[in-house]
Design an enzyme around this catalytic site. Structure first.
Site, PDB file in Angstrom:
ATOM      1  N   SER A   4       0.858  -1.199   0.000  1.00  0.00           N
ATOM      2  CA  SER A   4       0.000   0.000   0.000  1.00  0.00           C
ATOM      3  C   SER A   4       0.888   1.241   0.000  1.00  0.00           C
ATOM      4  CB  SER A   4      -0.853  -0.023   1.280  1.00  0.00           C
ATOM      5  OG  SER A   4      -1.394   1.241   1.560  1.00  0.00           O
ATOM      6  N   TYR A  32      -3.701  -0.647   9.906  1.00  0.00           N
ATOM      7  CA  TYR A  32      -3.460  -0.930   8.483  1.00  0.00           C
ATOM      8  C   TYR A  32      -2.061  -0.451   8.086  1.00  0.00           C
ATOM      9  CZ  TYR A  32      -4.688  -0.935   3.435  1.00  0.00           C
ATOM     10  OH  TYR A  32      -4.737  -1.148   2.070  1.00  0.00           O
TER      11      TYR A  32
HETATM   12  P1  NDP Z   1     -12.306  -5.148  -1.120  1.00  0.00           P
HETATM   13  O1  NDP Z   1     -12.917  -4.672   0.140  1.00  0.00           O
HETATM   14  O2  NDP Z   1     -12.924  -4.780  -2.429  1.00  0.00           O
HETATM   15  O3  NDP Z   1     -12.163  -6.757  -1.099  1.00  0.00           O
HETATM   16  C1  NDP Z   1     -11.639  -7.381   0.042  1.00  0.00           C
HETATM   17  C2  NDP Z   1     -11.408  -8.847  -0.266  1.00  0.00           C
HETATM   18  O4  NDP Z   1     -10.780  -9.465   0.859  1.00  0.00           O
HETATM   19  C3  NDP Z   1     -12.690  -9.614  -0.533  1.00  0.00           C
HETATM   20  O5  NDP Z   1     -12.439 -10.544  -1.559  1.00  0.00           O
HETATM   21  C4  NDP Z   1     -12.953 -10.331   0.788  1.00  0.00           C
HETATM   22  O6  NDP Z   1     -13.643 -11.565   0.644  1.00  0.00           O
HETATM   23  C5  NDP Z   1     -11.536 -10.613   1.258  1.00  0.00           C
HETATM   24  N1  NDP Z   1     -11.499 -10.754   2.722  1.00  0.00           N
HETATM   25  C6  NDP Z   1     -11.742  -9.790   3.650  1.00  0.00           C
HETATM   26  N2  NDP Z   1     -11.621 -10.285   4.896  1.00  0.00           N
HETATM   27  C7  NDP Z   1     -11.288 -11.600   4.747  1.00  0.00           C
HETATM   28  C8  NDP Z   1     -11.044 -12.655   5.662  1.00  0.00           C
HETATM   29  N3  NDP Z   1     -11.133 -12.475   6.982  1.00  0.00           N
HETATM   30  N4  NDP Z   1     -10.752 -13.877   5.156  1.00  0.00           N
HETATM   31  C9  NDP Z   1     -10.693 -14.077   3.817  1.00  0.00           C
HETATM   32  N5  NDP Z   1     -10.908 -13.119   2.904  1.00  0.00           N
HETATM   33  C10 NDP Z   1     -11.209 -11.891   3.362  1.00  0.00           C
HETATM   34  O7  NDP Z   1     -10.781  -4.653  -1.060  1.00  0.00           O
HETATM   35  P2  NDP Z   1      -9.761  -4.209  -2.203  1.00  0.00           P
HETATM   36  O8  NDP Z   1      -9.957  -5.027  -3.418  1.00  0.00           O
HETATM   37  O9  NDP Z   1      -9.777  -2.744  -2.295  1.00  0.00           O
HETATM   38  O10 NDP Z   1      -8.365  -4.598  -1.520  1.00  0.00           O
HETATM   39  C11 NDP Z   1      -7.578  -5.713  -1.933  1.00  0.00           C
HETATM   40  C12 NDP Z   1      -6.179  -5.542  -1.372  1.00  0.00           C
HETATM   41  O11 NDP Z   1      -5.592  -4.358  -1.905  1.00  0.00           O
HETATM   42  C13 NDP Z   1      -6.137  -5.383   0.152  1.00  0.00           C
HETATM   43  O12 NDP Z   1      -4.995  -6.023   0.669  1.00  0.00           O
HETATM   44  C14 NDP Z   1      -6.008  -3.883   0.324  1.00  0.00           C
HETATM   45  O13 NDP Z   1      -5.440  -3.556   1.549  1.00  0.00           O
HETATM   46  C15 NDP Z   1      -5.126  -3.542  -0.846  1.00  0.00           C
HETATM   47  N6  NDP Z   1      -5.147  -2.166  -1.268  1.00  0.00           N
HETATM   48  C16 NDP Z   1      -6.275  -1.603  -1.812  1.00  0.00           C
HETATM   49  C17 NDP Z   1      -6.254  -0.296  -2.253  1.00  0.00           C
HETATM   50  C18 NDP Z   1      -7.427   0.363  -2.895  1.00  0.00           C
HETATM   51  O14 NDP Z   1      -7.308   1.546  -3.257  1.00  0.00           O
HETATM   52  N7  NDP Z   1      -8.554  -0.291  -3.047  1.00  0.00           N
HETATM   53  C19 NDP Z   1      -5.029   0.530  -2.116  1.00  0.00           C
HETATM   54  C20 NDP Z   1      -3.909  -0.170  -1.545  1.00  0.00           C
HETATM   55  C21 NDP Z   1      -3.977  -1.457  -1.143  1.00  0.00           C
HETATM   56  P3  NDP Z   1     -15.267 -11.639   0.777  1.00  0.00           P
HETATM   57  O15 NDP Z   1     -15.825 -10.945  -0.440  1.00  0.00           O
HETATM   58  O16 NDP Z   1     -15.541 -13.093   0.759  1.00  0.00           O
HETATM   59  O17 NDP Z   1     -15.620 -10.924   2.049  1.00  0.00           O
END
Ligand code: NDP
Length: 254
Positions: A146, A159
């Site tokens: 990130s 985070y």
């Molecule tokens: P979303 O909120 O869109 O998606 C989160 C995902 O993580 C979902 O697939 C969810 O599964 C899964 N998840 C959450 N909690 C759990 C858990 N306890 N066990 C298993 N799976 C879990 O997030 P993003 O796509 O935005 O983020 C993806 C990655 O990118 C993360 O690591 C985030 O920190 C990172 N990131 C995102 C940025 C952004 O601008 N969006 C910027 C920088 C980093 P389910 O649908 O089944 O709940």
């Protein structure tokens, strides 16, 4: 095919994507499938309809495993199970994530533990499980870092701590496993419109501040992360390890 281009291909490869059912993870899943890999999605809900559809369209295999990756018990053996269902393992993409926003002075300890567990401890646990399977063959581990792997962020201390930890952990694992042909790198996305950033997109003040800070003056499109991911996941990236690659429209320049 041109050998310079074919080195980005993933025909016959097997990849695991945590959180590969929605947000950035879904885009990564589609890119891996499109490049020729079969994919296992591990997510908390077990609902991955869009990923299943994408795989059907491309006639690729997609398996879905339901696991709460904050739970030791759910994590135990999950990579082995996914690899068995796929038929092998070449690539692990540690992408699943959550966010909790609160000032550091009031940050609740239960949320601190949950964020650290998912973003840092699970990344280590799953990478260790994957490395054992890749020990003789080599492989690729790609973590999602990130901007707060480098900066402080606002009201997201857990985070920030976890994502800074992911940068260090990426280097540590890369250093120890390079001799086994396992590369470990991270992608540090800037700002991308997903459920996780919904509150920032909706807040006109924060949204204006964010866009003003980005030299390219816009949020990223999740598809714009897939080039870096395919580089790090494929033969094209075989001599790259321990790197944290920002894909951020220039955010870190200011
Ligand atoms: P979303 O909120 O869109 O998606 C989160 C995902 O993580 C979902 O697939 C969810 O599964 C899964 N998840 C959450 N909690 C759990 C858990 N306890 N066990 C298993 N799976 C879990 O997030 P993003 O796509 O935005 O983020 C993806 C990655 O990118 C993360 O690591 C985030 O920190 C990172 N990131 C995102 C940025 C952004 O601008 N969006 C910027 C920088 C980093 P389910 O649908 O089944 O709940």
């Amino acid at each position: 095919m041109n050998p310079y281009l074919s080195q980005f291909g993933l025909d016959g490869k097997f990849a695991i994507v945590t959180g590969g059912n929605r947000g950035l993870g879904l885009e990564f899943t589609k890119a891996l499938l499109g490049a020729g890999a079969d994919v296992a999605v591990i997510c908390r809900s077990g609902q991955a309809d869009e990923a299943v559809e994408a795989a059907e369209e491309l006639s690729r295999k997609l398996v879905v495993l339901k696991a709460d990756l904050t739970s030791d018990e759910d994590r135990r053996g999950v990579i082995q199970r996914a690899a068995e269902k796929l038929g092998g393992l070449n690539i692990l993409l540690n992408n699943a994530g959550i966010q909790h926003r609160a000032p550091a002075a009031d940050f609740p300890m239960d949320k601190w533990r949950e964020v650290i567990e998912l973003h840092l401890t699970a990344v280590f646990d799953l990478s260790q499980q994957a490395a054992k399977l890749m020990w003789e063959t080599g492989g690729r581990i790609v973590n999602i870092a990130s901007m707060v792997s480098f900066l402080a962020g606002q009201s997201i201390c857990a985070y920030t701590a976890a994502k800074s930890g992911v940068a260090g952990l990426t280097r540590a694992m890369a250093n120890e496993w390079a001799g086994r042909g396992i590369t470990v790198n991270a992608i540090a996305p800037g700002y991308f419109a997903t459920d996780m950033t919904a509150s920032l997109q909706k807040d006109p003040k924060r949204n204006t501040e964010i866009v003003a800070h980005i030299p390219m003056a816009r949020w990223g499109d999740p598809a714009e992360l897939t080039g870096a991911m395919l580089l790090l996941a494929s033969e094209a990236g075989r001599y790259i390890t321990g790197q944290i690659i920002a894909v951020d429209g220039g955010y870190l320049l200011r």
